[in-house]
Design a protein around this motif. Structure first.
Motif, PDB file in Angstrom:
ATOM      1  N   ASP A  65     -37.834 -37.535   0.971  1.00  0.00           N
ATOM      2  CA  ASP A  65     -36.710 -38.422   1.127  1.00  0.00           C
ATOM      3  C   ASP A  65     -36.604 -38.928   2.733  1.00  0.00           C
ATOM      4  OD1 ASP A  65     -34.283 -39.357   1.272  1.00  0.00           O
ATOM      5  OD2 ASP A  65     -33.259 -38.002  -0.240  1.00  0.00           O
ATOM      6  N   ALA A  66     -36.971 -39.963   2.961  1.00  0.00           N
ATOM      7  CA  ALA A  66     -36.850 -40.363   4.345  1.00  0.00           C
ATOM      8  C   ALA A  66     -35.646 -40.689   4.718  1.00  0.00           C
ATOM      9  CB  ALA A  66     -37.619 -41.776   4.372  1.00  0.00           C
ATOM     10  N   ASP A  67     -34.470 -40.849   3.855  1.00  0.00           N
ATOM     11  CA  ASP A  67     -33.213 -40.956   4.595  1.00  0.00           C
ATOM     12  C   ASP A  67     -32.560 -39.531   4.776  1.00  0.00           C
ATOM     13  OD1 ASP A  67     -33.015 -43.837   4.209  1.00  0.00           O
ATOM     14  OD2 ASP A  67     -32.234 -43.800   2.156  1.00  0.00           O
ATOM     15  N   THR A  69     -34.219 -36.974   5.474  1.00  0.00           N
ATOM     16  CA  THR A  69     -34.755 -36.726   6.944  1.00  0.00           C
ATOM     17  C   THR A  69     -34.421 -37.101   8.159  1.00  0.00           C
ATOM     18  OG1 THR A  69     -36.764 -36.191   5.852  1.00  0.00           O
ATOM     19  CG2 THR A  69     -37.234 -36.687   8.096  1.00  0.00           C
ATOM     20  N   ALA A  70     -34.145 -38.294   8.079  1.00  0.00           N
ATOM     21  CA  ALA A  70     -33.343 -39.245   9.159  1.00  0.00           C
ATOM     22  C   ALA A  70     -32.080 -38.775   9.338  1.00  0.00           C
ATOM     23  CB  ALA A  70     -33.311 -40.629   8.962  1.00  0.00           C
ATOM     24  N   LYS A 116     -46.788 -39.027   3.719  1.00  0.00           N
ATOM     25  CA  LYS A 116     -45.755 -39.536   3.769  1.00  0.00           C
ATOM     26  C   LYS A 116     -44.305 -39.077   4.429  1.00  0.00           C
ATOM     27  CE  LYS A 116     -45.097 -42.652   0.298  1.00  0.00           C
ATOM     28  NZ  LYS A 116     -45.073 -43.264  -1.068  1.00  0.00           N
ATOM     29  N   TRP A 120     -42.287 -39.749   7.858  1.00  0.00           N
ATOM     30  CA  TRP A 120     -40.723 -39.943   8.117  1.00  0.00           C
ATOM     31  C   TRP A 120     -40.239 -39.044   8.810  1.00  0.00           C
ATOM     32  CZ3 TRP A 120     -42.496 -43.628   5.660  1.00  0.00           C
ATOM     33  CH2 TRP A 120     -42.917 -44.124   4.463  1.00  0.00           C
ATOM     34  N   GLN A 123     -41.145 -40.456  12.335  1.00  0.00           N
ATOM     35  CA  GLN A 123     -40.310 -41.724  12.519  1.00  0.00           C
ATOM     36  C   GLN A 123     -38.766 -41.367  12.945  1.00  0.00           C
ATOM     37  OE1 GLN A 123     -40.560 -44.112   9.167  1.00  0.00           O
ATOM     38  NE2 GLN A 123     -42.478 -45.157   9.819  1.00  0.00           N
ATOM     39  N   ALA A 124     -38.449 -40.315  12.440  1.00  0.00           N
ATOM     40  CA  ALA A 124     -36.812 -39.802  12.874  1.00  0.00           C
ATOM     41  C   ALA A 124     -36.985 -39.416  14.276  1.00  0.00           C
ATOM     42  CB  ALA A 124     -36.492 -38.818  11.812  1.00  0.00           C
TER      43      ALA A 124
END
Ligand SMILES: NC(=O)c1ccc[n+]([C@@H]2O[C@H](COP(=O)([O-])OP(=O)(O)OC[C@H]3O[C@@H](n4cnc5c(N)ncnc54)[C@H](OP(=O)(O)O)[C@@H]3O)[C@@H](O)[C@H]2O)c1
Length: 253
Positions: A65-67, A69-70, A116, A120, A123-124
């Motif tokens: 879950d990219a969100d 993680t961010a 993936k 993520w 990127q965070a």
């Protein structure tokens, strides 16, 4: 090795290698952020790190879950004002299976939580590291990706994608003071259910017996110190590399 005040995010840090790394780098002065999927495991990891006097944050977050993680990285950055290191350690698994039986769901789970999830998390953290002109990212993969391993097709393939991402990230972010390296660990005892039949344990023992150092790795004493080196100033001229921390097992694969 001094990691005082460094803020290190460890995905999948509630058990096994991840909690070993959290205990070790916490003992070297780092503030650690640990994630996992299961609330009970996350809570227990927080209690353990607290008992050890390690400054920490624990967060329930699925790496796929990219969100989430961010949000986890933002929470850590708000608390301490910096993110210095990432250990992209979490990955979900599937049972051993022949390639002819592999489904889209199997491939998706391994790729969603492997390369993936690793991307993520990178990127965070990278904006924080770029702003500081300093950062350390350690990814985790398996020697099975290099050698091939019957029954582990999706896992091995997804881990080779992690190694590829590691090299690309190292190429893109080297001028920002960020190094990116991959560790291939061997530490299996925590994965063996003591209540299960001894067959699997015997197979692991036979495998380790064939390795140069001849034993399983310990998360805290064998795997974590190598990861701590890659998270430290001492490794500043090492990037884009894969390092086997496996008692030389790769030579016997
Ligand atoms: N052990 C080895 O010998 C070995 C060899 C080669 C590579 N590796 C790699 O090293 C890493 C750690 O291995 P390990 O043996 O310590 O694994 P493990 O004992 O199974 O622990 C996995 C950790 O990741 C978490 N996790 C799993 N899926 C997740 C997800 N989708 N989102 C967030 N957290 C998740 C787990 O927490 P929950 O229980 O809450 O999900 C747990 O904290 C993995 O990437 C593995 O592929 C290990």
């Amino acid at each position: 090795m001094d990691l005082s005040e460094r803020v290190i995010v460890i995905t999948g840090g509630t058990k096994g290698i991840g909690i070993g790394i959290a205990r070790h780098v916490g003992g070297l002065g780092a503030r650690v952020v640990v994630t996992g999927r299961k609330p009970d495991g996350v809570e227990a990891a927080g209690a353990e790190l607290g008992d050890l006097g390690i400054d920490h944050l624990v967060v329930v977050a699925d790496v796929a879950d990219a969100d989430a993680t961010a949000a986890m990285v933002s929470e850590a950055a708000s608390r301490w004002g910096r993110i210095d290191g990432l250990v992209a350690n979490a990955q979900s698994f599937r049972p051993v299976m022949d390639l002819v039986d592999v489904t889209a769901r199997d491939m998706d789970l391994l790729f969603d939580t492997g390369p993936k999830g690793t991307l993520w998390a990178m990127q965070a953290v990278v904006p924080h590291m770029r702003a500081a002109g300093w950062g350390r990212i350690v990814t985790m993969a398996t020697s099975m990706g290099l050698t091939g391993a019957a029954g582990y097709g999706p896992y091995a393939a997804s881990n080779e994608a992690i190694r590829s991402l590691t090299r690309t990230a190292a190429s893109e972010w080297g001028r920002d003071g960020i190094t990116v390296n991959c560790v291939l660990p061997a530490s299996a005892a925590h994965r063996l259910d003591p209540a299960a039949s001894s067959e699997r344990g015997a197979a692991f023992a036979a495998m380790y017996d064939d390795h140069p150092i001849g034993r399983d790795g310990d998360p805290d004493a064998d795997i974590a110190p190598a990861v701590a080196f890659l998270l430290s100033d001492a490794s500043r001229y090492v990037t884009g590399q894969t390092i086997s921390v496996d008692g030389g097992g790769i030579m016997r694969a």
